[in-house]
Write an enzyme that holds these catalytic residues in place. Sequence first.
Site, PDB file in Angstrom:
ATOM      1  N   CYS A 105       0.831  -1.199   0.000  1.00 47.90           N
ATOM      2  CA  CYS A 105       0.000   0.000   0.000  1.00 47.90           C
ATOM      3  C   CYS A 105       0.872   1.259   0.000  1.00 47.90           C
ATOM      4  O   CYS A 105       1.462   1.595  -1.014  1.00 47.90           O
ATOM      5  CB  CYS A 105      -0.985  -0.026   1.165  1.00 47.90           C
ATOM      6  SG  CYS A 105      -2.354   1.150   0.962  1.00 47.90           S
ATOM      7  N   HIS A 212      -3.832  -5.146   0.655  1.00 47.58           N
ATOM      8  CA  HIS A 212      -3.274  -5.510   1.958  1.00 47.58           C
ATOM      9  C   HIS A 212      -3.249  -7.033   2.136  1.00 47.58           C
ATOM     10  O   HIS A 212      -4.120  -7.613   2.783  1.00 47.58           O
ATOM     11  CB  HIS A 212      -4.091  -4.862   3.087  1.00 47.58           C
ATOM     12  CG  HIS A 212      -3.878  -3.393   3.196  1.00 47.58           C
ATOM     13  ND1 HIS A 212      -2.950  -2.837   4.043  1.00 47.58           N
ATOM     14  CD2 HIS A 212      -4.458  -2.366   2.537  1.00 47.58           C
ATOM     15  CE1 HIS A 212      -2.964  -1.528   3.929  1.00 47.58           C
ATOM     16  NE2 HIS A 212      -3.870  -1.207   3.009  1.00 47.58           N
ATOM     17  N   GLU A 214      -1.410  -8.654   4.028  1.00 42.83           N
ATOM     18  CA  GLU A 214      -1.067  -9.010   5.422  1.00 42.83           C
ATOM     19  C   GLU A 214      -2.293  -9.312   6.272  1.00 42.83           C
ATOM     20  O   GLU A 214      -2.178  -9.965   7.316  1.00 42.83           O
ATOM     21  CB  GLU A 214      -0.247  -7.881   6.059  1.00 42.83           C
ATOM     22  CG  GLU A 214      -1.036  -6.720   6.638  1.00 42.83           C
ATOM     23  CD  GLU A 214      -1.590  -5.757   5.602  1.00 42.83           C
ATOM     24  OE1 GLU A 214      -2.334  -4.825   5.981  1.00 42.83           O
ATOM     25  OE2 GLU A 214      -1.289  -5.928   4.408  1.00 42.83           O
TER      26      GLU A 214
END
Length: 254
Positions: A105, A212, A214
């Site tokens: 990001c 994202h 993660e």
Amino acid sequence: MSMGQQNRNGHPYQVMTHKYMQPIVDIAGCIPLLVPSCFGVEDLAQYLDMVDGVYVSGAASNIDPALYGQENLTPDKGQDANRDHMDMALIHAAIERKLPILGICRGMQELNIALGGDLYQKVHDEPHLNDHRENPDDPPEVQYGPSHSIDLVKGCWLHDLLGDTITVNSLHGQGVNRLGKGLEALAYAEDGLVEAIHMPAAQQFVLGVQWHPEWQACNNPDSVKIFRAFGEACQGFHRAKGEAVRSRSKASSL
């Protein structure tokens, strides 16, 4: 991983969200080293001597548009000048040292700016682009839920890793416009916005993604593949570094 600044109760804090660190440990098999961004870059080389890869995370702050020659169109959004300064130097040093790089990001946007690219400051105001922001009133599990598909560029290594199309989350107001020197797009959103970039001429793993991966990474097969690939690149760098040290030691003993 460079940390960002947040002010709480009149005190400045250096912070890193837990969700960014978790897949580095659980999937990539690495140990995160957190670098404070509030003390400048004088000690950057010492930090880089200790690591086998650079992970540039996302953050709530926007990058200072002066770094890519624009006026600030989002004065209501927080900025973090220390992190900007740190990460620009960090990215250049990592490329020079041939360290693997993964940017997420804001981290992908920093990679693009460090190499001379620029951003759409308000993606949602561009007539040819969609609104890629999350609803701030939604709970995190909704904000980070599946949002839209992206198409991988056929023939590229990320296409080989992930396939033709995957579904990603979307929590960003800014996005890559003009690509930096040496960077190429690896994936596009349905509206044509760049969603992943790499540096094909680089001798190391370099990947930036706009979404994202993660978030609950262990439950997402695509995220697992990305963090595993980054971990393998870091481990390869570590092995090569060890072999170089042993070769120098053997040569000096002759």
